[in-house]
Write an enzyme that holds these catalytic residues in place. Structure first.
Site, PDB file in Angstrom:
ATOM      1  CE  LYS A  39      -0.256  -0.283   5.047  1.00  7.17           C
ATOM      2  NZ  LYS A  39      -1.085  -0.692   6.191  1.00  7.17           N
ATOM      3  CE1 TYR A 261       9.524  32.320   3.005  1.00  8.16           C
ATOM      4  CE2 TYR A 261      10.105  29.995   3.213  1.00  8.16           C
ATOM      5  CZ  TYR A 261       9.589  31.046   2.467  1.00  8.16           C
ATOM      6  OH  TYR A 261       9.149  30.816   1.189  1.00  8.16           O
TER       7      TYR A 261
END
Ligand SMILES: *Cc1c(COP(=O)(O)O)cnc(C)c1O
Length: 381
Positions: A39, A261
């Site tokens: 999966k 930032y």
């Protein structure tokens, strides 16, 4: 060979996946079937690409969570056994039947719909019954009414291939109780003449640590990729994925200059800073700003400042030989001063499975087989 077209990529070693599958088979023995869990695009490793390696090295089933994952595999492989461990909404069960996929059921309603579709398409739909022994996610509740209902599924036009449950892995004592609940349900159904080819409850951790609970099938995911959370240290597997990039810009900062930032990192002295072309949109945990590092020329280069969506910066002051174009290992196998996936998961405060299944489509996968590049997969092209 397709060109890579990007310096950030995940290298998947198919030889290691083959090794891990063979090792798992050797440990559990020939009587225990392996439903290999692929999966989430095989935990980021690329389900379609690695499926043949798994099935050629002891896999009996490919197990997925969703219908779309099952269909992706079926579109590439007409013969492999494919098993959906999750819920498929009623209106989509037609796809399951038409594509010969084994479906998990935990209500008579689902089984009846599959049975009707089987008549319509002249097929015998395969189902596995999910039995809830305490996880309280999916499955029949542990009670007599459930046994009666499961009994009735056998009279429909479906092949009841198996019954399974899932451990919460709370501890040996609680896990024992779950196992006993499953076996008790099986016993009651067998007393009514109902037989299951596959009874199963073990994922990776329990398949290794609880040899007595392997029953007829195990559902390993993590261990196929060489990710170790089990306790038994005598079982040594090989991590299949390494995440790599290259330095693409270097500059020297004066004392006091900020990076990224909010200038959350500032040079305390004259510093050499490298820019690397990977960020949180490639699946690297953004919260590793203060703890993450990459490995360049065998030396650790700390990540500095806020990790951006597509790029991040590292302190190269201690690695004077570093130059533009040099390789940086984001996750390695732990040797040569690299962080392995286990270490990354700890630094990021998550588990190993989440670290690898976060790696996104934009990161090309490079497959290694017989120690050579076997294939370059670019999902975007
Ligand atoms: C994901 C999953 C597994 C595999 O889990 P691992 O810990 O990776 O081995 C097994 N069974 C079910 C039902 C799952 O959802």
């Amino acid at each position: 060979m397709e060109p890579l077209l990007r310096d950030t990529y995940a290298e998947i070693n198919l030889d290691n996946i083959a090794y891990n599958m063979q090792k798992i088979k050797e440990i559990v023995g020939s009587k225990v079937a392996i439903a290999a869990v692929v999966k989430a695009d095989a935990y980021g490793h690329g389900a379609v690409e690695i499926a043949p390696t798994i099935m050629d090295n002891g896999g009996d089933y490919l197990a997925v969570a969703t219908l779309t994952e099952a269909l992706e595999l079926r579109n590439h492989y007409s013969d492999y056994n494919i098993f959906i461990m999750g819920y498929t909404p009623d209106e989509y069960l037609e796809y399951v039947v038409k594509n010969n996929i084994t479906q998990t059921v935990f209500s008579l309603r689902q089984a009846e719909i599959l049975s009707e579709l089987g008549k319509k398409y002249n097929k015998l739909p395969k189902v596995q019954v999910k039995y809830d022994t305490g996880f309280n996610r999916l499955g029949y509740r542990d009670c007599k009414e459930s046994i009666d209902e499961i009994d009735r599924i056998f009279d429909l036009r479906v092949e009841v291939e198996g019954i399974f449950s899932h451990f919460a892995l709370t501890g040996k004592e609680e896990d024992d109780i779950q196992y006993k609940k499953l076996m008790n349900a099986v016993k009651q159904l067998e007393a009514r003449g109902r037989k299951f080819k596959y009874r199963h409850i073990c994922d990776s951790i329990s398949a290794i640590d609880y040899p007595l609970y392997r029953l007829d099938m195990i559902r390993p995911g993590a261990i196929i990729y060489g990710l170790k959370s089990y306790k038994d240290d005598s079982v040594v597997l090989k991590q299949a994925l390494t995440f790599k990039t290259k330095i693409y810009h270097i500059k020297t900062l004066e004392k006091g200059e900020g990076v990224s930032y909010d200038y959350l990192w500032k040079a305390e002295k004259k510093s050499v800073v490298g820019t690397l072309p990977f960020g949180y949109a490639d699946g690297y945990p953004r919260n590793m700003r203060d703890s993450g590092y990459v490995t360049i020329h065998g030396k650790k280069a700390p990540i500095i400042g806020v990790i951006c969506m597509d790029q991040c910066m590292v302190d190269l002051t201690g690695i004077p030989e570093a130059k533009v174009g040099d390789e940086a290992v984001i996750y390695g196998d732990g040797t040569g001063n690299t962080a392995d996936i286990n270490e990354i998961s700890k630094l990021a405060g998550t588990n190993k499975n989440e670290v690898v299944c976060r790696i996104t489509r934009r990161t090309p996968r490079v497959y290694i087989k017989d120690d050579k590049i076997f294939k370059v997969l670019n999902y975007l092209l």
